[in-house]
Motif scaffolding. Structure first.
Motif, PDB file in Angstrom:
ATOM      1  N   MET A  57       0.818  -1.211   0.000  1.00 53.27           N
ATOM      2  CA  MET A  57       0.000   0.000   0.000  1.00 53.27           C
ATOM      3  C   MET A  57       0.854   1.264   0.000  1.00 53.27           C
ATOM      4  SD  MET A  57      -2.882  -1.174   2.804  1.00 53.27           S
ATOM      5  CE  MET A  57      -3.715   0.416   2.831  1.00 53.27           C
ATOM      6  N   LEU A  58       2.152   1.120   0.186  1.00 53.41           N
ATOM      7  CA  LEU A  58       3.064   2.256   0.309  1.00 53.41           C
ATOM      8  C   LEU A  58       3.756   2.576  -1.012  1.00 53.41           C
ATOM      9  CD1 LEU A  58       4.793   1.186   3.616  1.00 53.41           C
ATOM     10  CD2 LEU A  58       3.389   3.222   3.330  1.00 53.41           C
ATOM     11  N   ARG A  59       3.924   3.852  -1.268  1.00 59.07           N
ATOM     12  CA  ARG A  59       4.707   4.318  -2.411  1.00 59.07           C
ATOM     13  C   ARG A  59       6.154   4.505  -1.935  1.00 59.07           C
ATOM     14  NH1 ARG A  59       2.625   6.040  -6.815  1.00 59.07           N
ATOM     15  NH2 ARG A  59       4.154   7.679  -7.102  1.00 59.07           N
ATOM     16  N   SER A  60       6.984   3.576  -2.299  1.00 54.35           N
ATOM     17  CA  SER A  60       8.365   3.577  -1.806  1.00 54.35           C
ATOM     18  C   SER A  60       9.254   4.613  -2.482  1.00 54.35           C
ATOM     19  CB  SER A  60       8.986   2.187  -1.962  1.00 54.35           C
ATOM     20  OG  SER A  60       8.986   1.803  -3.319  1.00 54.35           O
ATOM     21  N   ASN A  61       8.773   5.244  -3.553  1.00 53.23           N
ATOM     22  CA  ASN A  61       9.589   6.242  -4.239  1.00 53.23           C
ATOM     23  C   ASN A  61       9.352   7.666  -3.731  1.00 53.23           C
ATOM     24  OD1 ASN A  61       7.004   6.221  -5.316  1.00 53.23           O
ATOM     25  ND2 ASN A  61       7.677   6.817  -7.353  1.00 53.23           N
ATOM     26  N   GLU A  62       8.523   7.830  -2.731  1.00 54.00           N
ATOM     27  CA  GLU A  62       8.263   9.165  -2.175  1.00 54.00           C
ATOM     28  C   GLU A  62       9.346   9.545  -1.170  1.00 54.00           C
ATOM     29  OE1 GLU A  62       5.999  11.198  -3.242  1.00 54.00           O
ATOM     30  OE2 GLU A  62       4.793   9.804  -4.424  1.00 54.00           O
ATOM     31  N   GLU A  64       9.083  10.982   1.676  1.00 54.26           N
ATOM     32  CA  GLU A  64       8.705  10.647   3.049  1.00 54.26           C
ATOM     33  C   GLU A  64       9.052   9.192   3.384  1.00 54.26           C
ATOM     34  OE1 GLU A  64       6.643  12.144   0.889  1.00 54.26           O
ATOM     35  OE2 GLU A  64       5.481  13.709   1.882  1.00 54.26           O
ATOM     36  N   PHE A  65       8.926   8.308   2.409  1.00 51.39           N
ATOM     37  CA  PHE A  65       9.239   6.896   2.631  1.00 51.39           C
ATOM     38  C   PHE A  65      10.685   6.745   3.073  1.00 51.39           C
ATOM     39  CE2 PHE A  65      10.628   2.674   1.380  1.00 51.39           C
ATOM     40  CZ  PHE A  65       9.578   1.871   1.775  1.00 51.39           C
ATOM     41  N   LYS A  66      11.575   7.426   2.360  1.00 51.10           N
ATOM     42  CA  LYS A  66      12.997   7.348   2.690  1.00 51.10           C
ATOM     43  C   LYS A  66      13.300   8.084   3.994  1.00 51.10           C
ATOM     44  CE  LYS A  66      14.086   7.024  -2.203  1.00 51.10           C
ATOM     45  NZ  LYS A  66      12.796   7.231  -2.801  1.00 51.10           N
ATOM     46  N   ALA A  67      12.712   9.263   4.163  1.00 53.73           N
ATOM     47  CA  ALA A  67      12.983  10.071   5.352  1.00 53.73           C
ATOM     48  C   ALA A  67      12.517   9.369   6.630  1.00 53.73           C
ATOM     49  CB  ALA A  67      12.300  11.439   5.235  1.00 53.73           C
ATOM     50  N   LEU A  68      11.433   8.625   6.543  1.00 46.60           N
ATOM     51  CA  LEU A  68      10.894   7.929   7.713  1.00 46.60           C
ATOM     52  C   LEU A  68      11.449   6.509   7.858  1.00 46.60           C
ATOM     53  CD1 LEU A  68       7.185   9.065   7.278  1.00 46.60           C
ATOM     54  CD2 LEU A  68       8.801   9.882   9.008  1.00 46.60           C
ATOM     55  N   ASN A  69      12.339   6.137   6.943  1.00 49.75           N
ATOM     56  CA  ASN A  69      12.958   4.806   6.963  1.00 49.75           C
ATOM     57  C   ASN A  69      11.905   3.693   6.973  1.00 49.75           C
ATOM     58  OD1 ASN A  69      15.204   3.094   6.877  1.00 49.75           O
ATOM     59  ND2 ASN A  69      15.218   2.870   9.107  1.00 49.75           N
TER      60      ASN A  69
END
Length: 115
Positions: A57-62, A64-69
């Motif tokens: 359900m998550l967009r891993s290319n955003e 926020e995804f990287k920033a929130l680990n």
């Protein structure tokens, strides 16, 4: 019954899925989830209906995804759903819901699979 689509009008795949649904002359409820973010309870229900791992359900290319680990494997479903509730931009799109059936419509033609 009304078909729901969790929609981002800036996303070409989301626009394509919406057009496919509207081409079926169905009643379509468009949920612009960036303007009206789904609650944690709504996301939990959506997860159950989709019957896919929360990570799908998550967009891993955003950013926020990287920033929130959020790629960390030790994160629980509850933690991932809480992140989605706090950052709706992370929600994969489009998601089409028809009663007790739902699909992440990527490619957009998958939207028709829940009709």
């Amino acid at each position: 019954m009304t078909i729901q689509i969790f929609h981002n009008p800036r996303c070409s795949k989301s626009r394509e899925a919406l057009a496919l649904l509207q081409g079926q002359t169905l009643a379509v409820e468009v949920i612009d989830y960036l303007k009206t973010a789904p609650s944690l309870a709504q996301l939990q229900a959506l997860h159950q209906t989709l019957a896919v791992p929360v990570r799908e359900m998550l967009r891993s290319n955003e950013d926020e995804f990287k920033a929130l680990n959020l790629g960390a494997p030790e994160l629980s479903d509850a933690e991932l759903l809480a992140a989605l509730a706090a950052h709706p931009r992370l929600l994969q799109r489009p998601i089409v819901v028809n009663g007790d059936r739902a699909v992440i419509a990527r490619p957009p033609e998958l939207a028709l699979s829940v009709l």
